[in-house]
Design an enzyme around this catalytic site. Sequence first.
Site, PDB file in Angstrom:
ATOM      1  N   GLN A 207      21.844  87.095  27.673  1.00 51.96           N
ATOM      2  CA  GLN A 207      22.503  87.738  29.024  1.00 51.96           C
ATOM      3  C   GLN A 207      22.510  89.191  28.665  1.00 51.96           C
ATOM      4  O   GLN A 207      23.222  89.415  27.720  1.00 51.96           O
ATOM      5  CB  GLN A 207      23.735  87.317  29.199  1.00 51.96           C
ATOM      6  CG  GLN A 207      24.533  87.570  30.211  1.00 51.96           C
ATOM      7  CD  GLN A 207      26.017  87.230  30.460  1.00 51.96           C
ATOM      8  OE1 GLN A 207      26.846  87.332  29.704  1.00 51.96           O
ATOM      9  NE2 GLN A 207      26.221  86.362  31.386  1.00 51.96           N
TER      10      GLN A 207
ATOM     11  N   ARG B 105      23.672  86.608  37.105  1.00 51.71           N
ATOM     12  CA  ARG B 105      24.712  86.163  37.200  1.00 51.71           C
ATOM     13  C   ARG B 105      25.546  87.123  38.251  1.00 51.71           C
ATOM     14  O   ARG B 105      25.624  88.335  38.111  1.00 51.71           O
ATOM     15  CB  ARG B 105      25.569  86.200  35.794  1.00 51.71           C
ATOM     16  CG  ARG B 105      26.944  85.953  35.841  1.00 51.71           C
ATOM     17  CD  ARG B 105      27.750  85.821  34.625  1.00 51.71           C
ATOM     18  NE  ARG B 105      28.067  84.420  34.289  1.00 51.71           N
ATOM     19  CZ  ARG B 105      28.919  83.643  33.727  1.00 51.71           C
ATOM     20  NH1 ARG B 105      29.842  84.280  33.225  1.00 51.71           N
ATOM     21  NH2 ARG B 105      28.829  82.313  33.646  1.00 51.71           N
TER      22      ARG B 105
ATOM     23  N   TYR C 269      31.251  94.430  35.408  1.00 50.37           N
ATOM     24  CA  TYR C 269      30.504  95.415  34.686  1.00 50.37           C
ATOM     25  C   TYR C 269      29.646  96.112  35.292  1.00 50.37           C
ATOM     26  O   TYR C 269      29.556  96.200  36.529  1.00 50.37           O
ATOM     27  CB  TYR C 269      29.935  94.664  33.576  1.00 50.37           C
ATOM     28  CG  TYR C 269      30.882  93.985  32.603  1.00 50.37           C
ATOM     29  CD1 TYR C 269      31.648  94.553  31.812  1.00 50.37           C
ATOM     30  CD2 TYR C 269      30.956  92.471  32.444  1.00 50.37           C
ATOM     31  CE1 TYR C 269      32.513  94.199  30.800  1.00 50.37           C
ATOM     32  CE2 TYR C 269      31.797  91.906  31.627  1.00 50.37           C
ATOM     33  CZ  TYR C 269      32.890  92.629  30.952  1.00 50.37           C
ATOM     34  OH  TYR C 269      33.601  91.972  30.107  1.00 50.37           O
TER      35      TYR C 269
END
Length: 285
Positions: free
Chosen positions: A96, A224, A177
Amino acid sequence: AELSQPIQLGGMTLKNRIVMSPMTRGRSPGGVPNALNAEYYAQRAEAGLVFAESTAISPEGAGILDSPNIFNAEHLAGWKLVTSEVHRRGGRIVLQLFHCGHNLHPLLHPRGEVPFGPSAIPARGLMRTPQGRLPLETPRELRVDEIPGVIAEYVRAAELAMEAGFDLVEVHSGNAYLLDQFLRDSTNKRTDAYGGSPENRRRLLMQVTEAVIGVWGRERVGVRISPTNPSTYEITDSDPETLFTCVVEGLQQLGIAFLDVVEGGTGDTPAQCPFDFGKLRKIFK
């Protein structure tokens, strides 16, 4: 019985339909994966697919203490330990790719500076630092001329992930984020090509994903998102249905292998609002 059946994901066949979700472990001192990480992920190799945790693509992206990184030779060597052990036990593993954006305390910044974000507005929440949990500060706005450099860091991290032996990569655009900060109108107040309309706010995510596809190919890249997750950093959007319909339409056009969606909220804060996740599923083929 269906869980034990193989399934096609992008360009590969998974031996079963059990997937281990990415979870920050904080077991990589100095950002370097080690033998403990290799053991931890290898113990889960019986799953059809294992997601490694959020892994920072650059020194300025590394906002989580003792989380792993992927931007130098030491990180590469550490991740090779992990992937080789997972593969030895017959598993498949995804990396990721993560950048914390404004969720970086100056104590963790490589030069002790305030971090950058989409806009210079106070960041909410506490981050763990060597001096305990401390409140985040107001970031500086990332300049347009700096954006190609950030995209280049994603590309370099994607190349290192391939060299490290991962099977797939995922662009992390959720959980408050950097890429999620650009998506949301609570954190993105820009008036340039990266702010305003949902199409503009998704622009950085699209450019990063396209750049990572340039390294890995469409069949090996996922993204994601977390449409209603305020996370612990209290970022929200005034119209998540419209925003994430636009985001998923863009990702569908790029033809990525998979879309990883966080439903609801992950922290103590409840989901931002009701949301029709089925609608996203219809858009994404």
